[in-house]
Design a protein around this motif. Sequence first.
Motif, PDB file in Angstrom:
ATOM      1  N   TYR A 104       0.799  -0.762  -0.319  1.00 64.30           N
ATOM      2  CA  TYR A 104      -0.422  -0.010  -0.071  1.00 64.30           C
ATOM      3  C   TYR A 104       0.535   1.441  -0.316  1.00 64.30           C
ATOM      4  O   TYR A 104       0.673   2.148   0.792  1.00 64.30           O
ATOM      5  CB  TYR A 104      -1.288   0.223   1.302  1.00 64.30           C
ATOM      6  CG  TYR A 104      -1.960  -1.327   0.881  1.00 64.30           C
ATOM      7  CD1 TYR A 104      -2.919  -0.982   0.608  1.00 64.30           C
ATOM      8  CD2 TYR A 104      -1.907  -1.805   2.097  1.00 64.30           C
ATOM      9  CE1 TYR A 104      -4.265  -1.873   0.522  1.00 64.30           C
ATOM     10  CE2 TYR A 104      -2.733  -3.318   1.788  1.00 64.30           C
ATOM     11  CZ  TYR A 104      -3.964  -3.263   0.770  1.00 64.30           C
ATOM     12  OH  TYR A 104      -5.374  -4.004   0.942  1.00 64.30           O
ATOM     13  N   PHE A 105       2.040   2.044  -0.421  1.00 65.63           N
ATOM     14  CA  PHE A 105       3.066   2.470  -0.888  1.00 65.63           C
ATOM     15  C   PHE A 105       3.173   2.373  -1.878  1.00 65.63           C
ATOM     16  O   PHE A 105       3.320   1.562  -3.415  1.00 65.63           O
ATOM     17  CB  PHE A 105       3.757   2.487   0.496  1.00 65.63           C
ATOM     18  CG  PHE A 105       4.970   1.499   0.543  1.00 65.63           C
ATOM     19  CD1 PHE A 105       5.916   1.422  -0.510  1.00 65.63           C
ATOM     20  CD2 PHE A 105       4.448   0.737   1.321  1.00 65.63           C
ATOM     21  CE1 PHE A 105       6.755   0.916  -0.810  1.00 65.63           C
ATOM     22  CE2 PHE A 105       5.838  -0.532   1.162  1.00 65.63           C
ATOM     23  CZ  PHE A 105       6.739  -0.286   1.059  1.00 65.63           C
ATOM     24  N   ASP A 113      -0.544   3.569  -2.931  1.00 67.38           N
ATOM     25  CA  ASP A 113      -1.114   4.947  -1.866  1.00 67.38           C
ATOM     26  C   ASP A 113      -2.349   5.303  -2.406  1.00 67.38           C
ATOM     27  O   ASP A 113      -3.459   5.810  -2.144  1.00 67.38           O
ATOM     28  CB  ASP A 113       0.058   5.245  -0.960  1.00 67.38           C
ATOM     29  CG  ASP A 113       0.947   6.239  -1.393  1.00 67.38           C
ATOM     30  OD1 ASP A 113       1.318   6.192  -3.177  1.00 67.38           O
ATOM     31  OD2 ASP A 113       1.629   6.759  -1.050  1.00 67.38           O
ATOM     32  N   GLY A 148      -0.949  -0.925   6.016  1.00 67.10           N
ATOM     33  CA  GLY A 148      -2.111  -0.361   4.897  1.00 67.10           C
ATOM     34  C   GLY A 148      -1.986   0.885   5.610  1.00 67.10           C
ATOM     35  O   GLY A 148      -2.077   2.080   5.796  1.00 67.10           O
ATOM     36  N   LEU A 152      -0.783   4.389   6.104  1.00 62.73           N
ATOM     37  CA  LEU A 152      -1.747   5.945   5.610  1.00 62.73           C
ATOM     38  C   LEU A 152      -2.386   6.703   6.637  1.00 62.73           C
ATOM     39  O   LEU A 152      -2.568   7.844   5.958  1.00 62.73           O
ATOM     40  CB  LEU A 152      -2.606   4.999   4.111  1.00 62.73           C
ATOM     41  CG  LEU A 152      -1.792   4.542   2.803  1.00 62.73           C
ATOM     42  CD1 LEU A 152      -2.795   3.659   2.038  1.00 62.73           C
ATOM     43  CD2 LEU A 152      -0.543   5.466   2.434  1.00 62.73           C
ATOM     44  N   ASN A 190      10.106   4.490  -0.966  1.00 64.53           N
ATOM     45  CA  ASN A 190       9.496   4.627   0.274  1.00 64.53           C
ATOM     46  C   ASN A 190      10.734   5.119   1.411  1.00 64.53           C
ATOM     47  O   ASN A 190      11.438   3.869   1.823  1.00 64.53           O
ATOM     48  CB  ASN A 190       8.985   3.472   0.364  1.00 64.53           C
ATOM     49  CG  ASN A 190       7.474   3.711   2.302  1.00 64.53           C
ATOM     50  OD1 ASN A 190       7.452   4.527   2.515  1.00 64.53           O
ATOM     51  ND2 ASN A 190       8.064   2.386   2.754  1.00 64.53           N
ATOM     52  N   CYS A 198       5.965   6.751  10.458  1.00 68.18           N
ATOM     53  CA  CYS A 198       4.521   7.430   9.898  1.00 68.18           C
ATOM     54  C   CYS A 198       3.900   8.273  11.040  1.00 68.18           C
ATOM     55  O   CYS A 198       3.482   9.417  10.808  1.00 68.18           O
ATOM     56  CB  CYS A 198       3.918   6.245   9.063  1.00 68.18           C
ATOM     57  SG  CYS A 198       4.664   5.868   7.942  1.00 68.18           S
TER      58      CYS A 198
END
Length: 266
Positions: A104-105, A113, A148, A152, A190, A198
């Motif tokens: 998911y990036f 993403d 994710g 996110l 990333n 994050c």
Amino acid sequence: MASSFKTVELSDTPFESQGLRFLTIKTPHLQGRGDICLYVPDVKEAVDDLPIYILLHGVYGSAWIWAMKGGAHKAAEKLMNTNTIDPAIIAMPSDGLWGDGSAYFSHHSKSFDNWIVNDVVTAIKENIPQAKNSIATCIGGLSMGGYGALSLGAKFPEKFKAISGHSSITKLEQMALFVEEPLNEYLDNNNLPDVIDCIKLNKDKLPKLRFDCGIKDELIEPNRLLHKELKALNIDHIYEEFDGGHEWPYWIKHVEKTLKFFNAYK
């Protein structure tokens, strides 16, 4: 209204069942098509602002798996029918179908993403009348999907009201437990491969946060460490442990906690 996407395919009502709808769109972020499985509740009154609750799947899965293997739509339906939670759309997108899991990036010139954070929500608002004016989105997931959701949700705090993770991968290196692709395949774009990094990025404006893990799960210690790191940073969150392993019976049992949590903060 003109579509934001080159092509859109939406399932037809006469052939749908159990409140599930299927949406496929073409997006530059994936350099191709992406799938979304949706649970759209049957509400008596005409509404156009239902919240959108995104559930991200784990490795090996796709848009169908939260519903067809996890029964997430049935859990949501039960909670809505008993007035435990208010009506909401459950959005279950694919991860972009790269390798055993995209994480998911962005990598390999594909923005997995942005597919989740922007395309999925836009596609739902443009094609599902009950969500046309939705202003509340929450994000959750299991395993890689938990990674994710946590990542996110922390990277794009303005997009979400709440975050929930089940049995979450917390550092990119843990993907090696599940996928055959080398980890360096993920790292070309990333700079924040760990959830805690994050979270530190936007620690003062995070959405509401919860996560849980089974005590027999191979990811229990990484989840405990994340909990410890969040406490050290004085970041408000809920962390819970339950019996169970890294398996569907655990996620089927505990997805209701995610839906109730989202309902409280939508």
